[in-house]
Structure formats: structure tokens, C-alpha cells
Design a protein around this motif. Structure first.
Motif, short mmCIF file in Angstrom:
data_model
loop_
_atom_site.label_atom_id
_atom_site.label_comp_id
_atom_site.label_asym_id
_atom_site.label_seq_id
_atom_site.Cartn_x
_atom_site.Cartn_y
_atom_site.Cartn_z
N ARG A 1 0.75 12.15 -8.19
CA ARG A 1 -0.09 11.34 -9.08
C ARG A 1 -0.65 10.17 -8.28
N THR A 2 -1.80 9.73 -8.70
CA THR A 2 -2.42 8.58 -8.06
C THR A 2 -1.70 7.32 -8.54
N ALA A 3 -1.35 6.47 -7.59
CA ALA A 3 -0.67 5.22 -7.93
C ALA A 3 -1.57 4.36 -8.82
N SER A 4 -0.97 3.69 -9.76
CA SER A 4 -1.71 2.74 -10.60
C SER A 4 -2.12 1.56 -9.71
N ALA A 5 -2.99 0.72 -10.23
CA ALA A 5 -3.44 -0.46 -9.47
C ALA A 5 -2.24 -1.34 -9.10
N ASP A 6 -1.31 -1.51 -10.03
CA ASP A 6 -0.12 -2.33 -9.75
C ASP A 6 0.76 -1.69 -8.69
N GLU A 7 0.95 -0.37 -8.80
CA GLU A 7 1.77 0.34 -7.81
C GLU A 7 1.12 0.26 -6.43
N LYS A 8 -0.20 0.43 -6.39
CA LYS A 8 -0.90 0.36 -5.10
C LYS A 8 -0.77 -1.04 -4.51
N ALA A 9 -0.91 -2.06 -5.34
CA ALA A 9 -0.78 -3.44 -4.86
C ALA A 9 0.60 -3.68 -4.24
N GLU A 10 1.61 -3.06 -4.81
CA GLU A 10 2.97 -3.19 -4.27
C GLU A 10 3.16 -2.37 -3.00
N LEU A 11 2.57 -1.17 -2.96
CA LEU A 11 2.75 -0.26 -1.82
C LEU A 11 1.86 -0.59 -0.62
N TRP A 12 0.67 -1.13 -0.87
CA TRP A 12 -0.31 -1.30 0.22
C TRP A 12 0.22 -2.13 1.39
N PRO A 13 0.91 -3.25 1.16
CA PRO A 13 1.45 -3.99 2.32
C PRO A 13 2.45 -3.15 3.14
N GLN A 14 3.23 -2.32 2.49
CA GLN A 14 4.17 -1.44 3.20
C GLN A 14 3.41 -0.38 3.99
N ILE A 15 2.34 0.14 3.40
CA ILE A 15 1.52 1.17 4.04
C ILE A 15 0.88 0.61 5.31
N VAL A 16 0.29 -0.57 5.20
CA VAL A 16 -0.38 -1.20 6.33
C VAL A 16 0.64 -1.64 7.39
N ALA A 17 1.84 -2.02 6.96
CA ALA A 17 2.88 -2.37 7.93
C ALA A 17 3.29 -1.15 8.74
N ALA A 18 3.28 0.02 8.10
CA ALA A 18 3.64 1.26 8.80
C ALA A 18 2.54 1.68 9.77
N TYR A 19 1.27 1.47 9.40
CA TYR A 19 0.14 1.84 10.25
C TYR A 19 -1.05 0.96 9.90
N LYS A 20 -1.38 0.06 10.79
CA LYS A 20 -2.46 -0.90 10.55
C LYS A 20 -3.83 -0.23 10.39
N GLY A 21 -3.97 0.99 10.90
CA GLY A 21 -5.23 1.72 10.77
C GLY A 21 -5.68 1.91 9.34
N TYR A 22 -4.74 1.97 8.40
CA TYR A 22 -5.13 2.15 7.00
C TYR A 22 -5.97 0.98 6.51
N ALA A 23 -5.66 -0.24 6.96
CA ALA A 23 -6.47 -1.41 6.57
C ALA A 23 -7.88 -1.26 7.11
N ASN A 24 -8.01 -0.76 8.35
CA ASN A 24 -9.34 -0.54 8.94
C ASN A 24 -10.10 0.52 8.16
N TYR A 25 -9.41 1.59 7.74
CA TYR A 25 -10.07 2.64 6.96
C TYR A 25 -10.63 2.06 5.67
N GLN A 26 -9.84 1.19 5.00
CA GLN A 26 -10.31 0.62 3.74
C GLN A 26 -11.53 -0.26 3.96
N GLN A 27 -11.58 -0.96 5.10
CA GLN A 27 -12.73 -1.82 5.40
C GLN A 27 -14.00 -1.01 5.67
N ARG A 28 -13.85 0.22 6.14
CA ARG A 28 -15.01 1.07 6.48
C ARG A 28 -15.73 1.62 5.26
N THR A 29 -15.08 1.60 4.10
CA THR A 29 -15.66 2.27 2.94
C THR A 29 -15.64 1.36 1.71
N ASP A 30 -16.57 1.61 0.81
CA ASP A 30 -16.57 0.91 -0.48
C ASP A 30 -15.64 1.61 -1.47
#
Length: 146
Positions: free
Chosen positions: A105-134
């Protein structure tokens, strides 16, 4: 050939190369790129109804779930595997050599807000991917069913 077709073909070739390296090495090489375990996701094609599989990394995982990021390298489109899971969220994945049934299932906005810092800590490239797209890159929670 248009840009989207080139991106898609490149992604498929990369996945094939990863599959070959894992097979030839007896699952010893490329099992933990960037410190994240590789998972093999098995879905059903939303259009074809045929089995599909791809290799992904899991930046966050525990005994109850595996978290996947539908980044497609910062492309403006969602990856096919994500669209397949939207159509049929019951899937299987192989992690650490064990094949498990999952419900995705797709994470809710709240779940994503909680998970995103952990995701980016595991691989900083994910932050760059988000910056590349709207596109708001979906975070997918695959909960074990067995």
C-alpha cells in the motif's frame, strides 16, 4: 526513440544486468548496494496479467514490513512495478533469500513524513530524485502476510 522509451529501456537493461550478476555470483555480489538489501519484487502485470519481477532496494525494513521507494530515478512517471501494485497489491518479494507474501500500500502523507528521513538517511540519492521531479515520489509499505 523518445526520451521516455530510452529511460525505460535503460532501466530494464540495468535490471537484467543486476539479475545476471546475482545469478552468476550465487547471490554474493550486489546484494546490499549502498547498504540496503536488494529485494526481488514479484507482481502481476496490470495490463497483461502476466507475472513480472524486478529488483529494488529497501531503505527501511523490519520483521513486519519492507519499504520501497517508487522513485524511478527521479523520472516524472511512476515505475511500472508501482502501477502494477496499485492494480493488484497482493504480491511476493524475496529478501535475504526468503520468498514472502506481502500486501502493498502507498504510505499516507503522515507515514511518508515519518519514513522519508529514514529513507534519505539510508540513501541520500532519494532526496536528489525527489528534487528532479514535480511528482510526489510514492513510498510503498509492503506488509508481510505470512
Amino acid at each position: 526513440m523518445n526520451t521516455n522509451a530510452l529511460v525505460d529501456r535503460g532501466a530494464k537493461l540495468l535490471n537484467l544486468a543486476h539479475r545476471i550478476i546475482l545469478k552468476v555470483s550465487g547471490n554474493r555480489l550486489l546484494t546490499n548496494p549502498f547498504g540496503m538489501p536488494v529485494v526481488e519484487l514479484h507482481t502481476v502485470g496490470r495490463k497483461s496479467g502476466l507475472p513480472r519481477s524486478c529488483y529494488l532496494t529497501s531503505p527501511v525494513h523490519d520483521s513486519n514490513r519492507v519499504v520501497l521507494v517508487a522513485s524511478k530515478g527521479g523520472d516524472d512517471r511512476n515505475p511500472d512495478w508501482y502501477r502494477n501494485l496499485q492494480s493488484n497489491p497482493d504480491a511476493e518479494l524475496v529478501i535475504h533469500g526468503s520468498r514472502r507474501k506481502v500486501h502493498a500500500r502507498t504510505a499516507s502523507a503522515d507515514e511518508k513524513a515519518e519514513l522519508w528521513p529514514q529513507i534519505v538517511a539510508a540513501y541520500k540519492g532519494y532526496a536528489n530524485y525527489q528534487q528532479r521531479t514535480d511528482r510526489d515520489i510514492p513510498v510503498v509499505i509492503c506488509e508481510f502476510r505470512d
